[in-house]
Design a protein around this motif. Structure first.
Motif, PDB file in Angstrom:
ATOM      1  N   GLU A 171       0.841  -3.944  -9.903  1.00 25.99           N
ATOM      2  CA  GLU A 171      -0.586  -4.039 -10.187  1.00 25.99           C
ATOM      3  C   GLU A 171      -0.827  -5.206 -11.112  1.00 25.99           C
ATOM      4  O   GLU A 171       0.055  -5.623 -11.847  1.00 25.99           O
ATOM      5  CB  GLU A 171      -1.069  -2.747 -10.875  1.00 25.99           C
TER       6      GLU A 171
ATOM      7  N   PRO B  58       3.249   4.025  -4.668  1.00 19.61           N
ATOM      8  CA  PRO B  58       2.286   4.750  -5.493  1.00 19.61           C
ATOM      9  C   PRO B  58       1.947   3.946  -6.751  1.00 19.61           C
ATOM     10  O   PRO B  58       2.830   3.416  -7.395  1.00 19.61           O
ATOM     11  CB  PRO B  58       3.025   6.040  -5.848  1.00 19.61           C
ATOM     12  N   LYS B  59       0.674   3.833  -7.056  1.00 19.17           N
ATOM     13  CA  LYS B  59       0.254   3.093  -8.242  1.00 19.17           C
ATOM     14  C   LYS B  59      -0.415   4.069  -9.202  1.00 19.17           C
ATOM     15  O   LYS B  59      -0.692   5.200  -8.838  1.00 19.17           O
ATOM     16  CB  LYS B  59      -0.718   1.987  -7.848  1.00 19.17           C
TER      17      LYS B  59
ATOM     18  N   HIS C 186       0.634  11.122  -8.273  1.00 21.33           N
ATOM     19  CA  HIS C 186      -0.115  11.321  -7.030  1.00 21.33           C
ATOM     20  C   HIS C 186       0.181  12.651  -6.355  1.00 21.33           C
ATOM     21  O   HIS C 186      -0.622  13.143  -5.583  1.00 21.33           O
ATOM     22  CB  HIS C 186       0.181  10.178  -6.048  1.00 21.33           C
TER      23      HIS C 186
ATOM     24  N   TRP D  33      -3.883   6.387  -4.063  1.00 18.84           N
ATOM     25  CA  TRP D  33      -2.797   6.132  -3.122  1.00 18.84           C
ATOM     26  C   TRP D  33      -3.223   6.714  -1.795  1.00 18.84           C
ATOM     27  O   TRP D  33      -3.358   7.916  -1.655  1.00 18.84           O
ATOM     28  CB  TRP D  33      -1.529   6.792  -3.631  1.00 18.84           C
ATOM     29  N   ASP D  34      -3.432   5.838  -0.832  1.00 16.02           N
ATOM     30  CA  ASP D  34      -3.943   6.278   0.450  1.00 16.02           C
ATOM     31  C   ASP D  34      -2.820   6.881   1.278  1.00 16.02           C
ATOM     32  O   ASP D  34      -1.961   6.164   1.777  1.00 16.02           O
ATOM     33  CB  ASP D  34      -4.584   5.088   1.180  1.00 16.02           C
TER      34      ASP D  34
ATOM     35  N   LYS E 223       6.882   7.431   1.491  1.00 17.73           N
ATOM     36  CA  LYS E 223       5.514   7.833   1.749  1.00 17.73           C
ATOM     37  C   LYS E 223       5.455   8.901   2.845  1.00 17.73           C
ATOM     38  O   LYS E 223       4.691   9.863   2.745  1.00 17.73           O
ATOM     39  CB  LYS E 223       4.696   6.614   2.164  1.00 17.73           C
TER      40      LYS E 223
ATOM     41  N   SER F   1       0.823  -1.210   0.000  1.00 17.67           N
ATOM     42  CA  SER F   1       0.000   0.000   0.000  1.00 17.67           C
ATOM     43  C   SER F   1       0.858   1.262   0.000  1.00 17.67           C
ATOM     44  O   SER F   1       0.384   2.337  -0.339  1.00 17.67           O
ATOM     45  CB  SER F   1      -0.930   0.004   1.205  1.00 17.67           C
ATOM     46  N   ASP F   2       2.137   1.137   0.377  1.00 19.01           N
ATOM     47  CA  ASP F   2       3.019   2.307   0.399  1.00 19.01           C
ATOM     48  C   ASP F   2       3.528   2.698  -0.981  1.00 19.01           C
ATOM     49  O   ASP F   2       4.104   3.759  -1.156  1.00 19.01           O
ATOM     50  CB  ASP F   2       4.233   2.030   1.297  1.00 19.01           C
TER      51      ASP F   2
ATOM     52  N   VAL G   1       4.794  -0.781 -11.687  1.00 16.71           N
ATOM     53  CA  VAL G   1       3.986  -0.726 -10.465  1.00 16.71           C
ATOM     54  C   VAL G   1       3.473  -2.121 -10.129  1.00 16.71           C
ATOM     55  O   VAL G   1       3.269  -2.944 -11.020  1.00 16.71           O
ATOM     56  CB  VAL G   1       2.772   0.226 -10.608  1.00 16.71           C
TER      57      VAL G   1
END
Lengths: 267, 336
Positions: free
Chosen positions: B265, A257-258, B223, A263-264, B193, A254-255, B263
């Motif tokens: 995904e 970036p996609k 982002h 991105w939480d 992050k 989750s860390d 990424v």
């Protein structure tokens, strides 16, 4: 690719640094099985013991506990001859290309040493041909480079030269410790393509050490997730990335970036 | 007063080599940045991203020299100011710059609070040591950084914490624009992050008004920033909103760059990554015509001569001989 041929096996591998109060267990009873022709990624954040584990597999650090088996035999690195034999089979690419070359040796000498390590007796022309072949494999021009010193090359060129070395030595195992963290995204794809090509041509086993989950997912068959010296989750790349079970793995993913999902960042 | 906080036009800066050659690393860059917006700058190594960031500060140390062009902050051209005025009025207050590997620049023999005292001695000499401490600890608290960091030596902090500390120190005077050059490239994903969160925090709490973010990690830019600008060989080749640049790029170079994104995904595995053959041109001998033509798979003969026109696609600009429809058609053909 066969999953049967076990190449390297680690059992309860442990490394402890320091004594008494200062004691730090960098790698804590780690077990792993690496097969021939497999691409393995060891993923974890800084300080999780990835590099220490890699150095133990390389034989650069002595393990404090546990054992490593190579081709079904306990690994022995006691004599110089043993070590030379082992390093013919196992080679590494390190994170910082600027510090992995001897600054006083020209590129030609560096590639020459690869021929010497293999113990090959070749004529001058054959040596030249071999070096030229290795350079063209990584899209470098031997004619432009052979007379240069490492500091005259760019980071991407150095890293590719390192791969040219691997191409000449064709080791059975390659340990790549963050090979792309110092280069930009474009050179990264070039370098990854080359490594995958090497695997396909020579059936090499590649162990990637990285903190980049995207990269691990892209290249590897098997992923090991490390946290604080312990392997917390391992398995096929698809399972680990798309369906992580352990809390740490979930957090790690989750860390990143996609681009197709939000991105939480939390608050 | 214009709504643009930063306006750069025709900026040219060059490095002078020992042989007195001029190497233009930033060659005629124009862009503007609205107040409250964030701008990302992407590109390969050696394309002039970092030189542009350095040039925006208005300080030029040899071998870097100022060529021509203007840099306006709220309409005031900072290139017209003297060095002394720049140092006392502009740097740190109007525009702050975090260089690459800034966290290694902290003097290991000084506690973190000393760096802040040093800044305040120059810019706000009326404050006492106690007031500086209060101000600093207040700022650190609002940014969710532990107060004890102020008393620590740099070597006691982890890489991610050091980077966040550097960002907090350099924004202590509330600069209008913050230029961050690869602030996360040496960090792992978790610290990365945390740094991004801090930058967002600074923007949300209005300590900084605008952000220029330089990196080659494209998913990150998507982002963090509103707009993305792609540099190649000292020029801007395309600028657009983050959404458009990532999913619908027009310029062939941007297209290739976006193809190299990695990424975790679904569907990423097994996909072929785009690699651009060759290397950026040597800026000592810039090729005539389009600078990307050498490596571009769509290049025609006319690309290699003449000036490259700047075209628009909606509100976005790009620098190519071909119009949007032609390029889009080629991309579609290639995919099928």
């Amino acid at each position: 690719m066969s999953n049967r041929d076990l190449l390297i096996r680690g059992q309860d591998l442990t490394k402890v640094f320091g004594y008494g109060n200062q004691k730090t267990t960098a790698v804590d009873a780690v077990n792993f099985n690496f097969h021939k022709g497999e691409i393995i990624s060891i993923v974890g954040e800084s300080g999780s013991g990835k590099t220490t584990l890699a150095k133990m597999i390389m034989g650069l650090l002595k393990e404090s506990g546990g054992s490593i088996e190579y081709k079904g035999q306990p690994r022995s690195l006691k004599s110089h001859a043993d070590r030379k034999r082992y390093w013919k089979d196992i080679q590494a690419i390190f994170q910082d290309p600027f510090s992995s070359f001897n600054l006083f040796y020209r590129v030609e000498k560096l590639l020459m040493d690869c021929i010497k390590l293999q113990g090959l007796k070749l004529s001058k022309e054959e040596q030249q041909r071999k070096m030229r072949e290795a350079c063209s494999f990584v899209n470098l021009k031997f004619e432009e480079l052979h007379n240069k010193y490492p500091f005259e090359l760019s980071g991407g060129q150095m890293q590719r030269l390192m791969i040219a070395r691997i191409f000449m030595l064709h080791p059975k195992v390659l340990i790549a410790d963050e090979p792309t963290s110092m280069v930009d995204a474009c050179s990264r794809s070039t370098i990854l393509d080359m490594l995958l090509k090497l695997r396909d041509e020579n059936g090499m086993t590649i162990i990637f050490i990285t903190h980049d989950v995207g990269l691990a997912y892209y290249v590897s068959d098997t992923i090991y997730i490390m946290e604080k010296g312990k392997i917390v989750e391992s398995g096929p790349a698809e399972d680990i990335i798309l369906n992580p079970q352990h809390k740490y793995t979930q957090q790690l993913i989750s860390d990143v970036p996609k681009i197709h999902s939000a991105w939480d960042l939390g608050s | 007063m214009s709504a643009n906080i930063l306006e750069v036009s025709g900026l040219k800066t060059y490095y002078k080599t020992r042989l007195k050659e001029k190497v233009f690393a930033v060659d005629g860059v124009d862009f503007d940045l609205e107040e409250g917006k964030t701008l990302g700058i992407a590109g390969e190594s050696g394309c002039g991203k970092s030189t542009l960031a350095l040039s925006l500060m208005g300080f030029y140390f040899p071998p870097l020299h100022y060529g021509s062009g203007s840099i306006r902050i709220h309409g005031n051209d900072i290139m017209k100011l003297s060095k002394e005025q720049l140092r006392s009025k502009v740097s740190g207050r109007e525009i702050a710059y975090i260089p690459q590997a800034a966290m290694n620049a902290l003097n290991p023999t000084l506690r973190i609070i000393r760096f802040i005292e040093d800044i305040m001695k120059e810019h706000r000499p009326e404050l006492s040591k106690k007031q500086v401490w209060e101000l600093a600890s207040e700022r650190f608290k609002t940014l969710n950084l532990p107060e004890k960091v102020l008393r620590s030596y740099p070597n006691e902090l982890s890489g991610g914490m050091k980077q966040r500390t550097v960002i907090a120190i350099s924004t202590i005077l509330n600069p209008k624009v913050l230029i961050a050059d690869e602030p996360t490239s040496a960090l792992d994903v978790t610290s990365q992050k945390a740094v991004i969160k801090l930058l967002k925090d600074l923007l949300n709490k209005k300590y900084i008004r605008s952000l220029v973010f330089i990196t080659h990690e494209l998913p990150l830019l998507y982002h963090v920033t509103d707009d993305i600008m792609v540099m190649y060989a000292g020029e801007i080749v395309e600028r657009g909103t983050a959404e458009q640049m990532i999913f619908d790029p027009v310029h062939p170079y941007t297209k290739k760059l976006m193809g190299s994104i990695l990424v975790p995904e679904e569907g990423m595995k097994g996909q072929k990554l785009a690699a651009i053959p060759g290397a950026p041109p040597n800026l000592k001998q810039v090729p005539p015509g389009c600078r990307f033509a050498e490596r571009c798979s769509y290049a025609r003969d006319e690309c290699k001569v003449g000036k490259v026109p700047v075209q628009t696609n909606g509100g976005n600009m790009y620098r190519c001989h071909f119009d949007t429809d032609t390029l889009k058609e080629w991309y579609a053909n290639e995919q099928s």
